[in-house]
Design a protein around this motif. Structure first.
Motif: not given
Ligand SMILES: Nc1ncnc2c1ncn2[C@@H]1O[C@H](COP(=O)(O)O)[C@@H](O)[C@H]1O
Ligand SMILES: Nc1ncnc2c1ncn2[C@@H]1O[C@H](COP(=O)(O)O)[C@@H](O)[C@H]1O
Ligand SMILES: Nc1ncnc2c1ncn2[C@@H]1O[C@H](COP(=O)(O)O)[C@@H](O)[C@H]1O
Ligand SMILES: Nc1ncnc2c1ncn2[C@@H]1O[C@H](COP(=O)(O)O)[C@@H](O)[C@H]1O
Ligand SMILES: [Mg+2]
Ligand SMILES: [Mg+2]
Ligand SMILES: [Mg+2]
Ligand SMILES: [Mg+2]
Ligand SMILES: [Mg+2]
Ligand SMILES: [Mg+2]
Ligand SMILES: [Mg+2]
Ligand SMILES: [Mg+2]
Lengths: 220, 220, 220, 220, 220, 220, 220, 220
Positions: D12, D14-18, D41-42, H63-64, H66, H92
C-alpha cells in the motif's frame, strides 16, 4: 476599548483580587465595569474594592447569569432603537441567556425574553409567534432540545443567532449535540460557541446598532 | 435464521458472485432472499443466477433503497395486524427510509409513508398529525434537520425510532449531528446508527409483532 | 404533560429549592412528582416542602437509582397488560437500570429484573433464556460488556432497547464503547444515550402501552 | 531482519516496481519475500521480476488476504510445536484473518480456522468450544460483532488477541466500535489495531514460539 | 470463576461496604480476594470486615498499585515455570505496572521489574538488554514516552504487551498518544487499554501458563 | 417558501434529472430557481429542461461558486438599502464566498468583495480598512488562516459572520481549525458550518433586510 | 542529564516528599534543581528538605509559572549570546509563558517579554514590531486568540514557536482551537503541545545555543 | 513576499492553468517559482506556459516530493553557513522529507539526508550518531514509528523539528498517532502538522539563517 463591544472581564481563571483590580480600572477609565462567570468570592472582592474607593458606583450582580455590571453615576448607557428577543426552552438555558441579555442591554438594545418554549411541546412556541416576529434580531438558546433555533427560523424572517448550551449528559452532552445541530441546520442560522451567551448578546447588539443607525441616518 | 428478523445480505464489500451465491442459498433454504446496499452489478448477478436456476422466483429491486427482495412462488410473507409509519423530511432521507419500509413489510407489518414534513416548515407536519397518531410505531428519519423525531415525539404518544441520515456536509455532516441530537432528545426516543434503515425497520416490525401477538392472544 | 410520558424533573444542575418547588407544583397539578439524579440535599428539600404542605403525599426515594416518586393518596397509576424485562450484567449497570424500571412502572408496565448475566460468563444468560422470552419488550443495560444486547437479541425475538452505561475507564470508558457497539450491532437493536435509563424505560412503556392497547381494542 | 518477525513489504502506497524490487532483494538475502495489501498490479510486477531473475522461486498469492509469499527452493520454514486458532464471525472478517494466518504459518506455527461463529448466533460458537480449547493461542477477529473476543475469553483459558475489523458503516463503522469494545472488555484480552491481521498473526507466532521453546528446553 | 483469570473486584464506583462484602464472599468461596483501584476507605472496610469474621486471613494492600489481595491460610497460589518481565520508563508508569505485577503473581507467574528505562535516554535500556531477553513475556508500560514498547520490540524476540499510561497533559495526555502509538507500531505488539494494568498482567499470566503447560506436558 | 430565505436546491446527492425537475418547478411557481453545488452534468440538465420548456428564462451559472440562478423575464429581485461585504484571504476561500455573494444578491442586498487580505500579510488588510467600515454586515471567509474574522472584528464595529473553509490538509485540515478558531474568538463573531457559504450569505441578507426595514419605516 | 536540556521534575502527580527527594538529589548531583507544576505543598516540602540539608542553596519559586529553581552557591548558569522573545496576548497566557521564560533563562538565553499584544487589538502588536525583530527566536503563546503566532510570523523573519494555551471554554476550549490553528498556519511555524511552556522554552534555548555556537566558533 | 519564507503555490485544489499562471507571475516578479503537491497535469501546464514565454527558465520537478522549482538564469539562491539534517525511517516518510529538503535548500541552507533509521531497528540510528550531531538543526520525519524524534532528541543537543507523516492505517493511521506522540514527548521537540514538510523545511531554514547571521555579524 474593542471596537463596538465593551471590554468585559472573564473572571474564570482569575483571582478575586485580579478581577477587582481590573473592574476598578475599567470603572475609572470608562465609567463602567462588566465581568462574567464570577464566583461569590469574585463578587465580594469587587464590591469591597469598589465600595472602598468608589462609594458612588452602583454594582449589580445577576446570580443566574453569574454576571456583574458596575456604573458610575455619570455613566450613560447608549440607547438603540432596536429590540433583541431571547428565546429559551427551559431553566438551564437561562444562564447563558441571561449573559446575552445583560450585555445586549449594556450595549443599548432593548431586550425581551421568551422563555419555556421547547421543541418537545411545540404548541407553546406557536402561541408566541406574533411576538417573536416583532423583534429585530433573535437569540435562540438550546441545550438538549438543540432543534429550537431551526424550528424558530422556519417560522420567522428575523436574523437568528443560535446559542448552544451545555445541559445534558452522556454522548454529546456538553453542548456538542446542540452546536452540531445548529451548524447543520438548513435554515439561515449562525451560531456561537457552547455557553457563549456573551458573544451571542454582543453580536445581537451589533446588529441592533446597524438597524438603529439606519433609523438615524434616514434623510427623509 | 436469526431469531425473528430474516437474514439479509449486506452487499457492500462483497463481490457480485458472492452476493448472488448467498441469495441463491437463501431462496433455496427459506423461500426468500433479501439484500441491501447493492450496486447495479450486484443486481445483475443476482438476477442472472436466480434466472438461470430458479426461473419462477420473483426478484424485486428498489433503486432508491438499493434493496432487493426475491421470493419463490410458494413463499408466504407473514401478515401482522399493526402499522409502521415512516416519516421523512426530504428526498435524501428517502433512501434509508425505503430500506426500513421494505424490511418492515417483509416481516409482515403494514407500512405507511409520511414524506416531506421537515422542522424548518413545521406547518406541513402539523397538518398530518391525526394520521401520525394512527400508527402503532413510527420511524422518523432525519439528516440535517435532526430535530424532527423530537418534534414528532412531542406531538404523539407512539413509540418512535429515530433514524439519522448522512446527508449534509461540513462539521457533523456524516449524520453525527442528527445522531447526537436524537441521543440528547428529552423525549422518549430510541435511535439506530446513521443510515441504518434496515435496523430501524426490523425493530419496528418486532414491535408490530408484539402488538399483533396481543391481538391474537386476546382471550375474550 | 408531554404526550404519553409523565414530566420528570432532572435534578442535576438545579438547586434543592428549585427541585422542591417543581415537585410541589407537579404533585398539585398531576397528583404525582417524578425526579431523577437527585443528591441527598435534593431529597431532603423535597421531603421538607411536601411534608409541610402536603402531609398525605407518599414520597419514595430509590437510592441506587437516585430517583424519587411522590404520589397523592388519590393518584392512580395506570396499569398495562404488558411486561418490561430489564437485563444487567453487574452492579454498576444497576443504576440506570433502576431508573428505567421506576419510570416504566410509573407508566403502568409490569417490570421484571434479570441481573448478573454478562457476556464474559455466557452460561448464566443461557440459563434464563425461557424467562427472557416471556417479556413483551427488553431493556438490556451494558457498560464494559457492551455486547450483551447483541447476544440477547441473537437469542430472543422480543424488541430490545440497548442502554449503554458509563462504567469503565481509559479509552471509550465513559460508555462510548458500549454505545458504539450497540449502534454497530447486526441485530435489530435500538439504543438510547449513555446512562439514559429514564429514556429507555419510557420508550419501553410506550411499547407496552401499544401492546396493551391491542389487548383492549380486540373486538372478538 | 526485525528480531523474531520476518520483514514484510507493505505494498500500500508503493509502486509495483518498488514492491517488486524489495521482494527480489528479500528473496536474495533471506530466501523468502512476504508482502501485504497488494493490488493486482503489484502481484504481476512481483511475478514478472522474480520470474525473470529467479525462475525457481515459488510465488503464492492469497487473493482474499491480499498477501504474497515467495520462497526459494532452499528456504526452510521454521516449525513450532504450537497451534494458533483463528476465529471469525463472517466473510468480511476473513480478510485480516487470512493475513494473520499466513504470517503465523510463515513463522512456523500450525494454524487452524474457526469461521462463521458470531455473537448474534451464539449456538454455533458453543458447538465448537472443545476445539477452541485445544489451541495454544487464539486470534479472534470481529467487525460489527465486536463482542466476539470477550465471549470467547469467557469460555476458554487460552491467551486471546482481539483483531478489530473495519466492516460496518455509520458511526464507529471503521472498526472503532470493535476496537473500543475490545479495549473495554473485562476479560484478559489484548488487541491490535483495526485490520492489523499481520500484527496479530506475528504476535500469536511469538507466543507459539515461547511455547515451543518450553517443549524443547524441557530437561527431562 | 472466569475461565483462567481470578475474579477481581473493581472498587472504583462501589461503596466501601459493597467492596468489603464482595471481598468476604470471594475469600469464603475461593480462599482469596483480589480488588483493584481502592481508596483508603475501601481498604479500611475490607480489613474491618475480614478481621471481624475471618481473623486468620492475610490482607496485603499495595499503596502504589492501589491493589489488595487477601488469602486464607489454606490458600495455595499456583506456580508456573515462566517469568513475566515488566518494563517502565518512570515513576508514574509504576502504578498500572504494579497492578500488572500483582495479578500476574497471583496467577502463578514469576515477575521481574525493569524500571527507569525510557526512550529519551536509550542507553539505560540497551544496558539491560540481556536481562530483557530472558523473560518469557514482557509488559512494557509507557505514558508520555509511548514509543518504549516499539523500541523494545525491535531489540528482543519475546511476545510484548503494550500498557499505555495516562500520564501527560494537553492534547492526547490522557494516554491516547501512547495507545495510538502502540496500535500504529510496526512491530508485533499487542496493547491493552490505558491504565489497564490488570488486563495486561492477566494476559501475560495466561501466556506464562501456556508456556508452563508445554514444560509439564513434555513427554520426554 | 421558507420564511424570508428563497428555497435552494442542493444538487449534491441528487441526479441531474432530479435537479432539473426541481428547478423547473421552482421557476414555474416562484419565477426563480437557485441551485448549489452542481456538477457540469447538473448544469447541462437544467439548461436543457428549462431551454425546452421555458425558452425565455435566463440561466446564470457561476463556475467558481458552483451555483446556478435562473429567472423568468417577469421576476423582480428585491432591492435592499444595505451592503454586505465579503472578505477572503485567497483563491480557495473564493468558492464558498461566491456562494454567499450570490444568495445575498438574490435576496436583494448589495454585495462587495474584498479579496486577498490574509492574516499572514496584515498590511493588505489594514490598507482596506476604511472600505470595510462602510458595509452594514461582513462575511469573513477563512480556511488555513482561520484568524482573519477575529482580526477584522478587532478593527471594525460591524456585525461579522465567520465562514470557515475546508482548505488545508493534515490535522484539522477539513475546516475544523478555522471553525474552532471562530468559536473561540474573544470578539463578537458568529459562525456558520464549514463551507456553508449559502447559510452565511442568507443570514447576512436577513440582517441587510432588518437594516433596510429601519430605513423604510423611518417616520421622520 | 538529558542531552542539552536540564532534567526537570514534573511535580504534577507526585507527592511533596517525592518531589523534595528528587530536588535534593538534583541539587547534590548537578548543583541545580528545576521543578514544574508545583502546588503550595510541593514548594513547602522542597524548601524544608533543602533548608534542612543544604542551607546555602537558593530556592526561587515563581507563583505565576508554578515553577521552582534551586541553585547551590557554586552553580554557574551558562550564558548564551542570543535572546528569546516571549509574546503573549493576555494574563491567562502568562502562566506557560512564565514556564518558558524560566527554563530558557536556566539554559543560558537572554529572555524578553512582550505582553498584552492580542490579535483582536492589532495596533498594540504593530507598535512593538521593531522590538520583535531584534530577538533571535520567538515563542508566541495563544489561547482563545490562537491566530497570534500566524500574525506575528507574517511580520517578522525570526523562527517562531507557537505555544497553545488552555484558556477558553466550550468546544475547543482546552487549547485545541489554538493548537489546530497553529498546525494549519500557512506561515513557517512549529508548535508544542497545549500549555507545554517548558518544551517551548527548552527548544528556544537550543536554538539560542546554536546561534551562540556560531558566534563562538567564528574563526575570523 | 511573505517575510523570510519564499511564496510557494499549493497546487492541490487549483487547476493546471491557475498554477501555471501563478508560477509565471512568480518567475517574472521574483526570478523563482516554487510549487508543492502537483499532479502530472500541473507539471505539464507549468512547463508549457514557462517554455512558451520564458524559454531560458530552468524547471526542476522532484517526483517523490511532488515539488517544482523554477529559476531564471539571473536568479541567485541565498547561501547560508548552516546545515539542516533530515532524518527518516523509511521510503514513505521520504515524500514530505523531500519537500522539507527542497524548500530548505531554496532558502539557502545546506541539507543532508539520513534515511532508513527507524526505532524498530535502533542499531542503524546509533551507527550514525556522530553525523547527526554535526548538523545545526534536525528535521525528523516519522509515520508509524512516531517515536523517532524523541529517541533522536535523547541522543543529540540540536534543535529538532518533528514531522509527522500520514503513513499507516486503522485507528490513528492518518498521522495522528505520530503527531500526538511528538506533542507528548518529554524532550524539547516542536512539531509541524501531518505531512507539512514545507513548513518544517522553512522553519529549519529560518533557524539556519539565525545561525548564519551570528557567523556574519561576529565582530572579532
Ligand atoms: N463569558 C464570556 N464569553 C466570551 N467572551 C468573554 C466572556 N467574558 C469576557 N469575554 C471577552 O473576553 C475578553 C476578556 O478576556 P480576558 O482578557 O481573558 O479577561 C473580553 O474582551 C471580552 O470581550
Ligand atoms: N443495510 C444493513 N444495515 C444493517 N444491518 C444489515 C444490513 N444488511 C444486512 N444487515 C444485517 O447484517 C447481517 C449480514 O451481515 P453479513 O454477514 O456481513 O452479510 C444480516 O444478518 C442482517 O441482519
Ligand atoms: N483494574 C481493573 N482493570 C480491568 N479489569 C478489572 C480491574 N479490576 C477488576 N477487573 C475485572 O472486572 C471484573 C469486575 O467487574 P465488576 O463486576 O464491575 O466488579 C472482574 O471480573 C475483573 O476481571
Ligand atoms: N511542565 C513540563 N512540561 C513538559 N515537560 C516537562 C515539564 N516538567 C518537566 N518536564 C520534562 O519531563 C521529564 C520529567 O518527567 P518525570 O519523570 O515524569 O518527572 C523531564 O525530563 C523534563 O524534561
Ligand atoms: Mg426564518
Ligand atoms: Mg410522544
Ligand atoms: Mg432477536
Ligand atoms: Mg478466558
Ligand atoms: Mg521483537
Ligand atoms: Mg468589532
Ligand atoms: Mg516570518
Ligand atoms: Mg536533545
Amino acid at each position: 476599548t474593542r471596537a463596538g463591544v465593551p471590554e468585559a472581564i472573564l473572571a474564570d481563571g482569575k483571582t478575586p483580587t485580579e478581577v477587582a483590580d481590573l473592574a476598578t480600572t475599567a470603572v475609572e477609565t470608562t465609567g463602567r465595569a462588566i465581568a462574567t462567570r464570577l464566583t461569590a468570592d469574585h463578587v465580594t472582592a469587587v464590591r469591597d474594592h469598589l465600595g472602598r474607593e468608589h462609594a458612588d458606583v452602583t454594582v449589580d450582580y445577576d446570580e443566574r447569569a453569574r454576571m456583574l455590571v458596575a456604573h458610575t453615576p455619570a455613566f450613560e448607557r447608549p440607547s438603540l432603537a432596536a429590540t433583541v428577543g431571547i428565546v429559551t426552552a427551559g431553566t438551564s438555558d437561562a444562564i447563558p441567556a441571561g449573559e446575552a441579555a445583560i450585555i445586549a442591554r449594556e450595549m443599548g438594545a432593548s431586550v425581551e425574553r421568551v422563555d419555556d418554549v421547547g421543541v418537545a411541546g411545540i404548541a407553546r412556541l406557536l402561541d408566541r409567534l406574533e411576538e417573536l416576529r416583532e423583534y429585530d434580531v433573535l437569540i435562540v438558546a438550546a441545550g438538549r432540545e438543540g432543534a429550537l433555533p431551526t424550528v424558530v427560523a422556519g417560522l420567522v424572517d428575523t436574523p437568528i443567532i443560535g446559542l448552544p448550551v451545555s445541559t445534558g449528559y452522556g454522548y454529546g452532552g456538553e453542548g456538542e449535540a446542540a452546536l452540531l445541530g445548529m451548524l447543520q441546520s438548513c435554515t439561515a442560522l449562525t451560531a456561537v460557541n457552547v455557553d457563549a451567551g456573551f458573544t451571542a448578546g454582543a453580536q445581537a447588539a451589533l446588529i441592533a446598532r446597524a438597524v438603529d443607525a439606519a433609523w438615524d441616518a434616514d434623510p427623509a
